[in-house]
Structures are given as structure tokens and as C-alpha cells.
Design a protein around this motif. Structure first.
Motif, PDB file in Angstrom:
ATOM      1  N   THR A   1     -60.115  61.274  33.931  1.00 30.99           N
ATOM      2  CA  THR A   1     -60.128  62.246  32.841  1.00 30.99           C
ATOM      3  C   THR A   1     -59.961  63.648  33.394  1.00 30.99           C
ATOM      4  O   THR A   1     -60.582  64.010  34.394  1.00 30.99           O
TER       5      THR A   1
ATOM      6  N   THR B   1     -58.557  65.872  27.855  1.00 31.92           N
ATOM      7  CA  THR B   1     -59.316  66.322  26.696  1.00 31.92           C
ATOM      8  C   THR B   1     -59.246  67.847  26.608  1.00 31.92           C
ATOM      9  O   THR B   1     -59.475  68.548  27.592  1.00 31.92           O
TER      10      THR B   1
ATOM     11  N   SER C   1     -56.572  64.219  23.770  1.00 31.62           N
ATOM     12  CA  SER C   1     -57.529  64.222  22.677  1.00 31.62           C
ATOM     13  C   SER C   1     -58.148  65.602  22.546  1.00 31.62           C
ATOM     14  O   SER C   1     -58.161  66.394  23.495  1.00 31.62           O
TER      15      SER C   1
END
Length: 290
Positions: free
Chosen positions: A223, A245, A268
Motif C-alpha cells: 500500500t 490510498t 481508493s
């Protein structure tokens, strides 16, 4: 404290029995075949330390202060132990013909340059200034900290395996690369990078506005958390699937972004994605995004 004035050359075996603190007011030279073993007393070398034989502080973990240069030649043995090595001089260097050495704990209170192909320093504290010379590599596995500066020259490489809190990281020089390699969550210093590689695994977090003027490589991180910050990259090299993210910040790519169904990039959050080039999915058509 035992004090030696002038230069000292070791051709045989020097074993600091009795563990005295020693100050060398000149240079200390350990010739090929010579062996210097520290005791538990502090070792202060006000001049240069040149090792062509064996330097061994592995068993005593003594504090060592070097005011001059450290030169380690090919064929030498350099056992730093867990001692803290403090380099106090201005305009000094670590170099020699050996391919690389390990200093487990290094503090730079003066100004120091690395001129070895590989310098491994698990704990590096820089109240002063440290420069990684052109084409050389520093591997810092535990902490890179201090109120001073770490400077990357052209094509230099810095790998940081854990915490990075140094006040100034200068990593904009042409061709240089900084690798965040921790197998765990890791924060990215908000500076200008030339090449930035996110290796290891888990989450790499952007902690402020960050720019990559060369290549941003996704090389293992699961991530990339941008949050409310901005991250801009000239290009992206994607080696693994990754989730990006963006809560309210932005991620900008000033070139194409290759998307691959086998190793997807998942975005996202309510932030902004800007791709100046083409978003290309492998085997399909190219779609402009922005």
C-alpha cells in the motif's frame, strides 16, 4: 589514558590488555599482517586511521573517535563490533580499495563523505553532514537520524530499512536512488527525490508533499498511503500489485501509467489522480486520464 604523540604504525600484534583508554595524536596505520585489537577503554584517533591488516573491536564494543579519514584497503579485516564510531573532523572521508565495510553504529559530528562502493551502517546519526559520493551505496537498516544533513550525489544509492528522521535529506541529484525497504510500515520523508523505490512490504506513507523527478518504483510495498498530501512522479515503474490510498491529497504522474490486470494498481479515497500521459492496460487500448 595512554597518549601517543606523532604517527603510530602497527606491523605486528597490538592487544590492549588492561583495557586502557588510548589517544593517538597523529595517524594510526595498521599494515598488512598487523593486528590491532581494542580494549574497553575509549580509542581516540585524532588523525587518519588506515587499515591494511586487521582492526578488531568486535569483542570490546569500545567507543571510537576518528578525527581524520578512515581508509580500509583490499584484503584488510575491519571488525567494528557494536561500538559507536564518531567522525568529528571536517571534510573527511571513508574510503580505500576494499569493496565495502560495516560500521554498526556511526555518528557524524563533523562532515564526512562515503567513497566506498558499499558502506553498511545499521544505525547512522548525523548531527553534522554526510555525503554519499557519486556512484556509491549506503545501506542503513535500523535508523537514519540527526539534526544534520544526508546528501546524495549523482547515481548514489541509499537504502533505508526502518526509521528515517534526519532533518535534511538531499536526494535530487541526477540518477541517485533512495530505497525504502522495510518489511513493515514505513514513513517516506517529504523531499524531492530523483529515483524513489518502495520495496519491502506493508504500507509506505507519504508524510508531506513529495516529488520524484525520475522514476517511482513500486517494488514490493502493498500500500502507498498518500493521505492529504501530494505525490508527483515523472514516471512509474510497477513491479507488483499495489493499493494507492488518497484521502484528500493528489497523485500525479507526468507520463504514462502502465496498468496490468495480473498486478493491478488499486486507487481508493476521495483524492485526485492525474496522469499526464496515457493510462495503458496491458493488451488493451490506451486511455488518457486527467
Amino acid at each position: 589514558t595512554n597518549t601517543f604523540s606523532g604517527d603510530v604504525t602497527v606491523n605486528g600484534t597490538w592487544n590492549n590488555s588492561g583495557n586502557p583508554a588510548i589517544t593517538f595524536q597523529g595517524n594510526l596505520v595498521i599494515n598488512a599482517g598487523g593486528i590491532f585489537t581494542t580494549g574497553t577503554g575509549a580509542q581516540v584517533i585524532q588523525g587518519d586511521l588506515t587499515v591494511s591488516g586487521t582492526w578488531n573491536s568486535a569483542s570490546s564494543n569500545v567507543a571510537v573517535t576518528i578525527g581524520g579519514n578512515l581508509t580500509v584497503q583490499s584484503g584488510a579485516v575491519f571488525n567494528s563490533g557494536n561500538s559507536v564510531y564518531t567522525f568529528s573532523g571536517a571534510g573527511k572521508s571513508i574510503g580505500g580499495t576494499i569493496a565495502g565495510i560495516t560500521i554498526n553504529s556511526l555518528s557524524v559530528t563533523g562532515s564526512l563523505e562515503n567513497n566506498l562502493a558499499i558502506l553498511t551502517v545499521p544505525t547512522l546519526t548525523v548531527p553534522g553532514s554526510f555525503t554519499n559520493r557519486t556512484g556509491q551505496s549506503v545501506v542503513c537498516g535500523t535508523t537514519l537520524s540527526g539534526a544534520g544533513s544526508f546528501i546524495q550525489q549523482d547515481n548514489a544509492s541509499l537504502t533505508v530499512g526502518n526509521t528515517v528522521t534526519i532533518t535534511t535529506l538531499s536526494a535530487a541529484a541526477d540518477g541517485n536512488t533512495v530505497v525504502y525497504s522495510r518489511n513493515g510500515a514505513q514513513n517516506i520523508l517529504p523531499v524531492v527525490y530523483y529515483n524513489l523505490s518502495l520495496a519491502g512490504n506493508n504500507t509506505k506513507s507519504v508524510t508531506g508533499n513529495t516529488q520524484v523527478s525520475g522514476v517511482l518504483t513500486f517494488g514490493g510495498a502493498a500500500t502507498l498511503a498518500i493521505g492529504a498530501n501530494s505525490l508527483t512522479a515523472a514516471s512509474v515503474n510497477r513491479l507488483n500489485a499495489i493499493t494507492v490510498t488518497i484521502s484528500s491529497g493528489s497523485f500525479g504522474v507526468n507520463g504514462p501509467l502502465l496498468l496490468n490486470a495480473a498486478d493491478p494498481v488499486t486507487f481508493s479515497g476521495a483524492g485526485t489522480l492525474n496522469v499526464a500521459g496515457l493510462a495503458e492496460r496491458s493488451g488493451l487500448s490506451k486511455v488518457p486520464v486527467g
